[in-house]
Write a protein that holds these residues in place. Sequence first.
Motif, PDB file in Angstrom:
ATOM      1  N   MET A  84     148.526  87.239  26.810  1.00 56.54           N
ATOM      2  CA  MET A  84     149.688  86.817  27.587  1.00 56.54           C
ATOM      3  C   MET A  84     149.523  87.156  29.068  1.00 56.54           C
ATOM      4  N   PHE A  85     149.033  88.356  29.366  1.00 58.55           N
ATOM      5  CA  PHE A  85     148.848  88.742  30.762  1.00 58.55           C
ATOM      6  C   PHE A  85     147.678  88.002  31.396  1.00 58.55           C
ATOM      7  N   LEU A  86     146.676  87.637  30.608  1.00 55.74           N
ATOM      8  CA  LEU A  86     145.569  86.845  31.133  1.00 55.74           C
ATOM      9  C   LEU A  86     146.057  85.455  31.535  1.00 55.74           C
ATOM     10  N   VAL A  87     146.880  84.840  30.697  1.00 53.38           N
ATOM     11  CA  VAL A  87     147.455  83.536  31.038  1.00 53.38           C
ATOM     12  C   VAL A  87     148.342  83.657  32.276  1.00 53.38           C
ATOM     13  N   TYR A  88     149.138  84.714  32.331  1.00 58.17           N
ATOM     14  CA  TYR A  88     149.992  84.942  33.501  1.00 58.17           C
ATOM     15  C   TYR A  88     149.139  85.139  34.760  1.00 58.17           C
ATOM     16  N   GLY A  89     148.086  85.929  34.660  1.00 55.74           N
ATOM     17  CA  GLY A  89     147.200  86.151  35.795  1.00 55.74           C
ATOM     18  C   GLY A  89     146.529  84.877  36.265  1.00 55.74           C
ATOM     19  N   ILE A  90     146.098  84.050  35.339  1.00 56.06           N
ATOM     20  CA  ILE A  90     145.465  82.776  35.703  1.00 56.06           C
ATOM     21  C   ILE A  90     146.462  81.864  36.404  1.00 56.06           C
ATOM     22  N   LEU A  91     147.679  81.786  35.884  1.00 54.43           N
ATOM     23  CA  LEU A  91     148.705  80.958  36.525  1.00 54.43           C
ATOM     24  C   LEU A  91     149.051  81.468  37.923  1.00 54.43           C
ATOM     25  N   ILE A  92     149.172  82.772  38.066  1.00 55.67           N
ATOM     26  CA  ILE A  92     149.465  83.359  39.376  1.00 55.67           C
ATOM     27  C   ILE A  92     148.307  83.103  40.325  1.00 55.67           C
TER      28      ILE A  92
END
Length: 178
Positions: free
Chosen positions: A96-104
Amino acid sequence: LIFLFFLLPSLGFSVWNEIYFMQLIASGLEIKEIDALRITGSNIFNLLMCLGFLFAAVGISGLSRVNLMISREEGMIFIQDFNKGVKQNIKNNIVMFLVYGILIYFSLLAINNLNNENLLTYFPLAIVQGIFFPMLLISVNTNAIYSWTVKDHFRNGFTIYIRNRLVILLFSLCHTSI
């Protein structure tokens, strides 16, 4: 305070980016060279900042278990329950945080590389912070309770967000502004 420790890499890279930009301005280079170095530096520091979110995922995995134990008023030993929470929740939180980091990262990449005087370049970041961030908060909290798959966490987080969007949006805006 403990979670702040896990956010230190991301915060450190963000501060390091600002210091780097101030050093570029003070270096006496031409404006075109400063802009090129600023964009390159910002992209690198934003990538490192987003990778720091993975370290935050480790902290929030352990702290979500501790938070669950406190909310249920059960006895706990902090270190043992923190380690147990990391073992239970790390896989889903990392994804979840990897997806969030990629989006950011891609949102910040658009802001840095495009004309940032145009307000439309901030629209992807606003979408990520307005929709995905509250879903991430919900998913992290439900991750300690339910053993769903990552897909189920995203789907159920979105459902809870839609049903309670005003309260969750206000909470996430307060959290983001801090």
